[in-house]
Motif scaffolding. Structure first.
Motif, PDB file in Angstrom:
ATOM      1  N   PRO A  85       1.292   5.317   5.160  1.00 60.61           N
ATOM      2  CA  PRO A  85       0.928   6.444   5.991  1.00 60.61           C
ATOM      3  C   PRO A  85       0.460   7.542   5.405  1.00 60.61           C
ATOM      4  N   VAL A  86      -0.584   8.283   6.173  1.00 59.14           N
ATOM      5  CA  VAL A  86      -0.947   9.502   5.909  1.00 59.14           C
ATOM      6  C   VAL A  86      -0.866  10.305   6.741  1.00 59.14           C
ATOM      7  N   PRO A  87       0.352  11.052   6.775  1.00 56.24           N
ATOM      8  CA  PRO A  87       0.742  12.018   7.767  1.00 56.24           C
ATOM      9  C   PRO A  87      -0.053  13.300   7.990  1.00 56.24           C
ATOM     10  N   ALA A  88      -0.811  13.738   7.152  1.00 56.14           N
ATOM     11  CA  ALA A  88      -1.668  14.917   6.925  1.00 56.14           C
ATOM     12  C   ALA A  88      -2.770  14.360   7.931  1.00 56.14           C
ATOM     13  N   LEU A  89      -3.160  13.187   8.075  1.00 58.80           N
ATOM     14  CA  LEU A  89      -4.416  12.760   8.817  1.00 58.80           C
ATOM     15  C   LEU A  89      -3.877  12.133  10.138  1.00 58.80           C
ATOM     16  N   GLY A  90      -2.535  11.919  10.423  1.00 61.64           N
ATOM     17  CA  GLY A  90      -1.964  11.475  11.611  1.00 61.64           C
ATOM     18  C   GLY A  90      -2.385   9.838  11.486  1.00 61.64           C
ATOM     19  N   GLU A  91      -2.355   9.393  10.367  1.00 59.88           N
ATOM     20  CA  GLU A  91      -2.391   7.927  10.308  1.00 59.88           C
ATOM     21  C   GLU A  91      -1.037   7.345   9.577  1.00 59.88           C
ATOM     22  N   GLY A  92      -0.572   6.303  10.515  1.00 64.66           N
ATOM     23  CA  GLY A  92       0.540   5.364  10.448  1.00 64.66           C
ATOM     24  C   GLY A  92       0.179   4.312   9.101  1.00 64.66           C
ATOM     25  N   GLU A  93       1.196   3.484   8.884  1.00 64.41           N
ATOM     26  CA  GLU A  93       1.037   2.526   8.026  1.00 64.41           C
ATOM     27  C   GLU A  93       0.114   1.362   8.477  1.00 64.41           C
ATOM     28  N   ARG A  94      -0.848   0.917   7.824  1.00 66.18           N
ATOM     29  CA  ARG A  94      -1.772  -0.250   8.334  1.00 66.18           C
ATOM     30  C   ARG A  94      -1.690  -1.490   7.615  1.00 66.18           C
ATOM     31  N   LEU A  95      -1.907  -2.789   8.170  1.00 69.35           N
ATOM     32  CA  LEU A  95      -2.059  -4.006   7.651  1.00 69.35           C
ATOM     33  C   LEU A  95      -3.481  -4.489   7.923  1.00 69.35           C
ATOM     34  N   ILE A  96      -4.151  -4.638   6.881  1.00 69.15           N
ATOM     35  CA  ILE A  96      -5.732  -5.057   6.993  1.00 69.15           C
ATOM     36  C   ILE A  96      -5.823  -6.373   6.133  1.00 69.15           C
TER      37      ILE A  96
END
Length: 115
Positions: A85-96
């Motif tokens: 996750p990148v909290p500063a960008l508002g992104e949570g954990e991602r599975l790709i």
């Protein structure tokens, strides 16, 4: 640029092709891919998972697990990338999910001669 060696011993240039995957999540926490869906809508059922990988070392906020799968008579590697996750960008954990796809090289180009 990434290169892979084919089963015929030929080196080919590849890139990451992100794909949709239908997967089964087990009650024990396992992730089993069932079907790969290509960008153009074609789908390929996975007949067998030959080797289920586990996530490796964290590098640049990503961990990758490799699955060796059989689609009909063709074996290939399917990768699952877990991004932190990148909290500063508002992104949570991602599975790709992604696979190596062969680059299309035009005959006569400098890359065609290098292969």
């Amino acid at each position: 640029m990434d290169y892979v060696t084919t089963s015929q011993g030929e080196r080919r240039r590849v890139h990451r092709e992100y794909v949709d995957v239908v997967a089964r999540f087990g009650r024990d926490g396992s992730i089993d891919p069932v079907c790969v869906v290509w960008r153009d809508g074609r789908s390929f059922p996975i007949d067998e998972v030959l080797e289920a990988g586990s996530f490796g070392t964290l590098v640049h906020g990503c961990q990758t697990a490799r699955y060796r799968v059989r689609l009909g008579r063709h074996e290939t590697d399917l990768y699952l990338e877990r991004r932190e996750p990148v909290p500063a960008l508002g992104e949570g954990e991602r599975l790709i999910w992604w696979v190596h796809a062969y680059d299309q090289v035009k005959p006569g180009s400098s890359d065609a001669a290098a292969q």
